[in-house]
Design a protein around this motif. Structure first.
Motif, PDB file in Angstrom:
ATOM      1  N   ARG A   1       0.828  -1.210   0.000  1.00  0.00           N
ATOM      2  CA  ARG A   1       0.000   0.000   0.000  1.00  0.00           C
ATOM      3  C   ARG A   1       0.867   1.268   0.000  1.00  0.00           C
ATOM      4  O   ARG A   1       0.432   2.301  -0.484  1.00  0.00           O
TER       5      ARG A   1
ATOM      6  N   ASN B   1      -3.731  -4.123   5.697  1.00  0.00           N
ATOM      7  CA  ASN B   1      -3.391  -2.714   5.585  1.00  0.00           C
ATOM      8  C   ASN B   1      -1.952  -2.494   5.102  1.00  0.00           C
ATOM      9  O   ASN B   1      -1.510  -1.381   4.916  1.00  0.00           O
TER      10      ASN B   1
ATOM     11  N   LYS C   1      -1.982  -4.679  -0.829  1.00  0.00           N
ATOM     12  CA  LYS C   1      -3.231  -4.566  -1.580  1.00  0.00           C
ATOM     13  C   LYS C   1      -3.230  -5.644  -2.656  1.00  0.00           C
ATOM     14  O   LYS C   1      -2.258  -5.803  -3.389  1.00  0.00           O
TER      15      LYS C   1
END
Ligand code: ADP
Ligand code: MG
Length: 739
Positions: A312, A588, A591
């Motif tokens: 991410r 988190n 992705k």
């Protein structure tokens, strides 16, 4: 009090045309302690009398009193209870369960009766010893001689310890020596019981009988007491317990194991039917679930066998991170240079000999292929590929070249190199498969790729530049020679020069972004249209055109100037595994892009409808398959009718037997399904069709399937019950006599 008393009892056998007399208005009574010999020529009504007394068959006239109780109102259940509690049977044709051992036959009676568990075995052995079969106790009944069978039956009749034993010509099929032994045995066990023996040879029982009844033409013609019974004994009925469901389970398992060949045959048939049904079901599910998918707009060409991951924060993956992904269950391989798959681009394949070209829908790693799916072989060398049978103009051995763009010979095409075709994918997937060697190499093609992306965007912009003219969208072409004006409408007629014009140009970039620009102060020349020309051609000055394209390119610069993304490409086996990766990895930190996974509401309606259709088809097909199972099972079950009649004659009631049949069928279904799953899982590694569909199955599918099969088992069981219990015990037994 007499325990059995007949008052003018008559029995007729009615068939469609005739009525024959079984026995005529007979009045008799019996006490405990008697050993009654019933004689008479064949057809005189001896068996009829015995069957009525023992409640195996009904009667038409008069009244039968059992323990001073009228029986004309007896229900089936009442008769079952009576038989179970009071009567032990021995028949001429040794009604023994052939597939059971002597021990199991005797045990069956004890189990049905609910004899205390801890004493059962001991009692069974005692009884077997009493009839002299100890050395044969574990032999199958079918292997015994007639005399031995009859002794086993007597042991079974005794097992219940019931007050009445009826024996209908128990020695009828035996040699005289065995016959003498059997009669002696009956006498030995007659102490305190009522024993009624039908015999055609009175001499055999002469020395034991306390009473002789002779029948002729359905009537008693002689009733002579030979020894008076001094102190009639009180009847003590056997205590009957309800057969528990666990006992029935044991019976069911024993039955399955006691006829291994039959069981195996039925099981194989079940497995065949269940696997066919399961495969069709899974295939339907796969289709339904796949139909819910739509390719991602961003990665239009990534097949379902690939999952893309990036961090991410956009940073690079460390070696240990890559390793941890590689160790995931569903990951077959990881490719670090994900962009090498070129899936953001449209790709075109072109034959190098100047023939054949086609649009490529996706690229993938050849590890997602199995040998059986292709003709030829899996690519190994860097320049080897497998292509689809969809592009029929190419053959194994051809050299092909890959370009960007929808069509071959688009402007500014970039080549991605030449490859040798070593295999053809037999399925119509429009996918090109690269070797691992190619995908793993550290290619410096990035720059070329950037150019390609740039060119791709450029060509898509110039391909569709339009403006609105007379409420139609008109395509603009780049003029092929230099012009004096900015824009020229091509026609054959009169020319008009227009100064200071304003037009609005529209186009789209390769990713579908709409671009607009207003041009002012243009000089336009319009040549009146030719009557024959049905489309307008509009030319734009080369310099102006190129400038426009460059301007638009600047607007979507990010499309091709994006810094290379640190993306991993994971190779998985299919859609199911792809989704597993999302569950396991998406967080988190990471992705996950799974392009195969994007669905839309319109798709959902389609999915619902096709689901409905699938259910209808599956149901019909299931019924068809089960008609087959039903026909086969029915034959097998018919052969077991005699066994069930014996169960009933021993004292099993209809309800318990009905449950037993159902349990057996359900058990077969469950075992069949279990084995089918094992077999399919084993096969899935070698049969790609199974391997690809099976993972689509979800827990609820297995539940649905097992429920369906259990319900079918239930249904089969219930159907047989109806058949089995339509006949009385005696009807079934006499029907099976011939066998
Ligand atoms: P036994 O045992 O003395 O040979 P049965 O009791 O079997 O005599 O038969 C008495 C009469 O009833 C015979 O005439 C026989 O034909 C008839 N009968 C017995 N069973 C049936 C049956 N199931 N259907 C029709 N008639 C029967
Ligand atoms: Mg008879």
């Amino acid at each position: 009090m007499s325990i059995i008393r007949l008052d003018q009892v008559a029995k007729y056998y009615k068939s469609e045309e005739t009525v024959s007399v079984g026995m005529k208005k007979i009045s008799l009574s019996f006490d405990l302690g008697e050993f009654v010999a019933v004689t008479g020529e064949s057809g005189s009504g001896k068996s009829t009398l015995l069957n009525v007394i023992s409640g195996l068959d009904g009667y038409e006239d008069g009244e039968l009193y059992l323990f001073d109780e009228e029986t004309s109102h007896y229900t089936i259940a009442d008769w079952e209870r009576y038989r179970g509690a009071y009567i032990g049977f021995v028949f001429q044709n040794y009604n023994i369960i052939d597939s059971y051992s002597v021990y199991q036959n005797v045990m069956l009676a004890l189990e049905i009766q609910g004899y205390p568990k801890k004493d059962r075995k001991k009692r069974a052995f005692e009884l077997i010893e009493k009839v002299g079969l100890t050395s044969h106790r574990h032999h199958k009944a079918s292997k015994l001689s007639g005399g031995q069978k009859q002794r086993a039956v007597i042991a079974r009749a005794l097992a219940k310890d019931c007050p009445v034993i009826v024996a209908d010509e128990p020695t009828g099929n035996l040699d005289s020596q065995s016959a003498t032994q059997i009669m002696k045995l009956l006498h030995e066990i007659s102490e305190g019981k009522l024993v009624i023996v039908v015999t055609h040879d009175y001499d055999q029982v002469k020395s034991y009988a306390t009473r002789k009844i002779k029948m002729h033409d359905g009537e008693v013609v002689e009733d002579k007491v030979l020894h008076k019974i001094e102190h009639p004994i009180e009847a003590k009925p056997v205590e009957l317990k309800k057969t528990s469901i666990w006992t029935l389970f044991r019976f069911a398992i024993r039955n399955l194991f006691s006829t291994p060949k039959k069981t195996l045959f039925l099981l194989i048939m079940q497995i065949l039917v269940i696997s066919v049904f399961t495969l069709i079901y899974t295939d339907q599910m796969k289709n339904i679930r796949e139909r819910g998918l739509e390719q991602s707009q961003i990665f239009p060409n990534v097949p379902e066998t690939r999952v893309l991951i990036e961090k991410r924060d956009g940073s690079e993956f460390s070696i240990s991170e890559i390793e941890s992904f590689r160790n995931l269950n569903h990951v077959n391989e990881i490719y670090e240079h994900s962009s090498l798959f070129y899936n953001e681009l449209d790709l075109t394949i072109q034959g190098l000999n100047g023939y054949g070209y086609g649009y490529i829908q996706g690229t993938d790693s050849a590890i997602s292929l199995s040998e059986s799916e292709i003709t030829g072989r899996i690519p190994v060398a860097i320049d080897e590929v497998v292509i689809s049978s969809y592009w029929q103009s190419f053959n194994i051995g051809d050299t092909i070249e890959l370009y960007n763009g929808y069509y071959y010979e688009e402007a500014n095409q970039v080549s991605f190199g030449q490859f040798k075709v070593v295999g053809i994918d037999n399925q119509d997937r429009h996918i090109i498969y690269f070797s691992d060697a190619y995908l793993k190499q550290d290619i410096e093609i990035e720059e070329q790729l950037d150019i390609s992306r740039y060119e791709n965007t450029r060509s898509s912009i110039s391909y569709q530049m339009t403006f609105d003219y007379e409420s139609a969208s008109v395509y603009i072409e780049r003029a092929y020679e230099s012009m004096d004006v900015d824009i020229m409408f091509v026609g054959n007629g009169e020319q008009t020069l227009l100064e200071d014009q304003t037009i609005e140009i529209n186009t789209y970039s390769s990713t579908g972004i709409k671009l607009e620009k207003v041009l002012t102060g243009l000089t336009v020349i319009v040549y009146a249209e030719d009557e024959n020309s049905y489309y307008k051609r509009v030319m734009m000055d080369q310099v102006l055109y190129d400038q426009l394209v460059e301007d638009f390119l600047l607007e979507v610069e990010f499309e091709y100037m994006l810094p290379e993304r640190n993306m991993l490409s994971l190779s998985v086996t299919g859609y199911y595994q792809g989704n597993q990766i999302i569950e396991e990895v998406d967080s988190n930190i990471y992705k996950v892009y799974y392009p195969a996974n994007i669905s839309s509401p319109s798709r959902e309606v389609l999915v619902f409808l096709s689901g409905l259709l699938a259910i209808v088809l599956l149901s019909l097909f299931g019924l068809f398959l089960y008609a087959i199972v039903h026909a086969v099972t029915r034959n097998v079950m018919n052969a077991r009718k005699k066994d069930f009649a014996i169960y009933r004659s021993i004292g099993a009631n209809q309800t318990s037997l009905a449950k037993l049949v159902v349990i057996e069928q359900v058990m077969m279904a469950v075992i069949g399904f279990g084995l089918t799953l094992v077999i399919l899982n084993v096969l899935s590694s070698s049969i790609p069709m199974i391997g690809r569909t099976l993972p689509y199955m979800e827990i609820q599918d297995y539940i649905i399937l097992i429920l369906a099969f259990v319900l079918f088992g239930l249904w089969l069981g219930l159907r047989f019950n109806k058949k089995v219990f339509k006949q009385t015990v005696i009807e079934t037994l006499s029907a099976s006599k011939g066998e």
